[in-house]
Design an enzyme around this catalytic site. Sequence first.
Site: not given
Length: 224
Positions: A92, A201, A203
């Site tokens: 990002c 994302h 994660e």
Amino acid sequence: MKKMKFGVVVFPGSNCDRDMIDALQNDLQQEVLVLWHKDKDISMFTTDDCIVLPGGFSYGDYLRCGAIARFSPMMQSVTAFAAKGGKVLGICNGFQILCESGMLPGVLLRNEHQQFVCKNVYLKPEGEAGKTVLTIPVAHGEGRYFASPQVMDSLLQHNQVIYRYCDETGDVTASSNPNGALDNIAGICNAGRNVFGMMPHPERACNTQLNNTDGRKVFNTLFG
């Protein structure tokens, strides 16, 4: 995923650094060191390791997303690390920083619909057989990848596109593009294939309690 050492850089305005640290440490069982943007020493890392630039709003996104972060002392070291073959991952805002620093080609522009987008999207990994589809969250206002025709030709020629936005069946369509990115591009790498940038994302999709562990597949694909 093989055992590696990850360094997560924290900039003023980072807000996804803890998410990344938690996913790497607790979900992927990797060693993680936190790196402050004003520091420069990354001598504890080898080219088998990875430096991560997390999401957020580094320096408040003043001037332009990632434009100020690229001048931080730590980024000087990260650039040199990548030049030696060390692995670098930007997520990002981290992707924006990599483009601003010239470590990846192109630029991330304001979303086509001029709105912040925060939702799960579908991703198609490039180069994989069949129609593998990953579900990964996005959260950005400036995620529209853009590059000149010459850069696009080079990206495609050298297979540097790593993820494209798609629908749930794996078809790359205009309606599955959440931000208007050129050619539905969600992530790219450099020609040396050691610097990776993506807007989604992974994660945030690594924990079984979230009922989505597709993010682990991203890390496994990139770092095996």
